[in-house]
Design a protein around this motif. Structure first.
Motif, PDB file in Angstrom:
ATOM      1  N   SER A  71      -5.213  -0.456   6.734  1.00 34.98           N
ATOM      2  CA  SER A  71      -5.982   0.729   6.331  1.00 34.98           C
ATOM      3  C   SER A  71      -7.135   0.367   5.399  1.00 34.98           C
ATOM      4  O   SER A  71      -8.122   1.097   5.308  1.00 34.98           O
ATOM      5  N   SER A  85      -4.297   1.396  12.727  1.00 36.12           N
ATOM      6  CA  SER A  85      -5.208   1.970  11.727  1.00 36.12           C
ATOM      7  C   SER A  85      -6.460   2.574  12.352  1.00 36.12           C
ATOM      8  O   SER A  85      -7.387   2.946  11.621  1.00 36.12           O
ATOM      9  N   THR A  88      -7.149   5.965  11.091  1.00 31.64           N
ATOM     10  CA  THR A  88      -7.504   5.992   9.667  1.00 31.64           C
ATOM     11  C   THR A  88      -9.011   5.918   9.479  1.00 31.64           C
ATOM     12  O   THR A  88      -9.542   6.429   8.484  1.00 31.64           O
ATOM     13  N   GLY A  92     -11.153   8.056   6.773  1.00 29.11           N
ATOM     14  CA  GLY A  92     -11.185   7.107   5.673  1.00 29.11           C
ATOM     15  C   GLY A  92     -12.580   6.574   5.392  1.00 29.11           C
ATOM     16  O   GLY A  92     -13.029   6.543   4.240  1.00 29.11           O
ATOM     17  N   THR A 108      -3.764   6.553   0.866  1.00 29.43           N
ATOM     18  CA  THR A 108      -3.094   5.823   1.948  1.00 29.43           C
ATOM     19  C   THR A 108      -1.907   5.023   1.422  1.00 29.43           C
ATOM     20  O   THR A 108      -0.889   4.893   2.104  1.00 29.43           O
ATOM     21  N   SER A 270       0.315   7.106  15.324  1.00 32.10           N
ATOM     22  CA  SER A 270      -0.766   7.557  14.440  1.00 32.10           C
ATOM     23  C   SER A 270      -1.703   8.527  15.149  1.00 32.10           C
ATOM     24  O   SER A 270      -2.184   9.493  14.552  1.00 32.10           O
ATOM     25  N   TYR A 274      -2.103  12.367  14.019  1.00 32.23           N
ATOM     26  CA  TYR A 274      -3.435  12.854  13.648  1.00 32.23           C
ATOM     27  C   TYR A 274      -3.786  14.109  14.448  1.00 32.23           C
ATOM     28  O   TYR A 274      -4.320  15.084  13.904  1.00 32.23           O
ATOM     29  N   LEU A 296      -6.007  11.350   6.521  1.00 33.87           N
ATOM     30  CA  LEU A 296      -5.398  10.101   6.059  1.00 33.87           C
ATOM     31  C   LEU A 296      -3.889  10.231   5.962  1.00 33.87           C
ATOM     32  O   LEU A 296      -3.155   9.298   6.261  1.00 33.87           O
ATOM     33  N   GLU A 300      -1.371   7.559   8.287  1.00 31.02           N
ATOM     34  CA  GLU A 300      -0.778   6.540   7.420  1.00 31.02           C
ATOM     35  C   GLU A 300       0.718   6.755   7.207  1.00 31.02           C
ATOM     36  O   GLU A 300       1.481   5.800   7.111  1.00 31.02           O
TER      37      GLU A 300
END
Length: 501
Positions: A71, A85, A88, A92, A108, A270, A274, A296, A300
């Motif tokens: 991340s 990631s 992210t 991010g 994170t 992930s 998301y 995030l 994460e």
């Protein structure tokens, strides 16, 4: 059971091995070019002569730290350190561009710890149930689940769903280059020996994210300015953590369950988490894709929870949940321990050591992950005329380090050029990477499903409609596709307006 779980406290040296592996994994995951799998492979090469327990503790620490470490480069450089990631980067990197890199890194860290602990508890308490659930998945279900991940990402990124789907299928095509897994037939190699082994997903990732982003910023004068980072938010914001705790728990459960499915891991977890957050979080302070904290929290917490989930099929069935757990299986065999159904009865100390390392390791991850954040956040303040060439060099070196091949360097550079063109025309490159990563899983399970249906499409369709799990996944893909049709979208918007009135 309690006695075996407390072995880390009875033998403090194991905590040192666990922490050392975690620090190594975290910084390895933060460096583009060194994946979690590669870091675990390096660790295992040093542990051949070790006792079993220190070796297992070091490898598990590397896995936990590496998943979180990815991340850092995702937030600061817009280059995901690990495939898990990718999601992210969506919020991010925009936060880092706003001067909120320290806040993003701290968030994170906390979410990774909470997600990892929930994943470990799932492994401890619900391993038998999750194992039974994983056994319900047939080849067709893995095919639909992998395809669903691409459909979800295509719908989340970019302004055009059709562009997202094009990129997803382009990634699947790139993944088909090389030697066929089942027949060893060479496909789309055009006589090239280098293409026989296919395109390295990490090399394409470096090009599409690192090189392309550098070219994009150089070509846009507005992106040359450097934003001063706010380092006053270096402390953990516990009020914000508690505020997002319900979302953290739900996304961690998603990650743990998906991680328990062999071959999936944090990559799909992930993306699904998301998408769940994007659909269910009402009125976020900042829109998703522009620096939303919820953007995030979801990936994460889920990708770290998937670490615990990945060890469910490994401990119960001897089947690796992801690439790193496959390396741990190798380490167990090296040290004379057989994973699978007999592990709990024949080696209960090793069974509970793995669970204890994941649980305690995620608690230790909090102080470890908070170390060096101020230094890392300063990376975002480096002038672009210095930082962008450094990113290019890191991507090229990382590409070469994959197989020690000059060909991978060309892949990085060519991918970077095309990634730049895609970015300039609003094509989501993340869908290309996910399609490339999942292409082998999609193709292999589709062919297995067809073989199970005796190569008959009607028989395959009959198996789908008569299996509740297959039918749910199939209908999810159909509904997700229909929802993107403009006429259907207008109809749903009209119904919502009437309902509101």
């Amino acid at each position: 059971m309690i006695e075996h779980l407390m072995v880390l406290f009875f033998n403090p040296s194991l905590l040192l091995y666990l922490t050392g592996g975690m620090i190594f994994g975290m910084y390895a995951g933060a460096i583009p070019g060194i994946s979690v799998t590669m870091a675990a492979s390096l660790i295992i090469s040093f542990t051949f002569s070790w006792s079993p327990m220190p070796a297992i503790a070091a490898i598990l620490g590397t896995h936990i730290g590496g998943v979180y470490g990815g991340s850092r480069s995702a937030i600061l450089l817009n280059v995901p350190g690990t495939p898990a990631s990718i999601a992210t980067t969506f919020d991010g990197y925009p936060l880092a561009q706003k001067g909120e890199a320290a806040h993003a890194l701290t968030t994170t860290a906390v979410q990774s710890v909470v997600g990892g602990i929930i994943g470990a508890l799932l492994l401890l308490l619900a391993a038998p149930l999750l194992t039974k659930f994983a056994l319900l998945f047939a080849a067709r279900d893995y095919f639909f689940l992998s395809l669903l991940g691409i459909f979800l990402l295509s719908g989340m990124t970019g302004k055009s769903y059709s562009k997202g789907m094009f990129c997803g299928f382009l990634g699947m095509f790139l993944g088909s280059i090389g030697m066929d897994q089942m027949t060893a037939v060479k496909r789309f190699t055009f006589g090239s020996i280098e293409l026989t082994s296919g395109l390295a997903a990490v090399a394409v990732c470096f090009g599409m994210f690192g090189i392309a982003e550098s070219l994009n910023q150089v070509s846009d004068p507005e992106n040359v300015t450097v934003k001063k980072q706010k380092l006053d938010k270096l402390k953990v914001d516990w009020k914000e953590t508690i505020k997002h705790l319900p979302l953290t728990i739900r996304c961690s459960l998603i990650g743990g369950i998906i991680g328990a499915l062999p071959g999936t891991g944090g990559n799909i977890a992930s993306i699904v988490a998301y998408n769940y957050a994007k659909k269910n979080v009402k009125n976020p302070e900042v829109p998703f894709g522009e620096g939303a904290i919820e953007g995030l929290v979801a990936p994460e917490s889920s990708n770290n929870a998937a670490v615990g989930g990945a060890y469910v099929p490994m401990l119960a069935l001897g089947i690796p949940g992801d690439n790193t757990s496959a390396i741990l299986i190798s380490a167990l065999y090296i040290h004379g321990v057989t994973p699978g159904t007999t592990l709990m009865t024949n080696s209960p100390d090793m069974y509970y050591l793995i669970i204890a390392c994941i649980l305690i390791g995620n608690i230790i991850l909090l102080p470890v992950s908070l170390s060096g954040i101020k230094i890392f956040a300063k990376i975002a303040e480096i002038p672009k005329e210095i930082l962008l060439p450094l990113i290019v060099v890191l991507c090229v070196v990382g590409g070469y380090a994959i197989n020690k091949s000059e060909f991978d360097v060309f892949v990085v550079l060519i991918s970077g050029f095309f990634g730049y063109l895609f970015k300039r025309h609003d094509f989501p490159v993340g869908s290309i990477i996910l399609g490339l990563i999942l292409s082998s899983l999609i193709e292999l399970n589709l062919r297995r499903a067809l073989n199970a249906a005796f190569l008959s499409i009607p028989e395959l369709f009959l198996q789908i409609v008569t299996s509740p799990l297959s039918l749910i996944l199939f209908l999810s893909i159909v509904m997700l596709t229909l929802y993107q049709v403009p006429a259907v979208k207008r109809g749903i918007a009209g119904l919502k307006t009437k309902k509101a009135k």
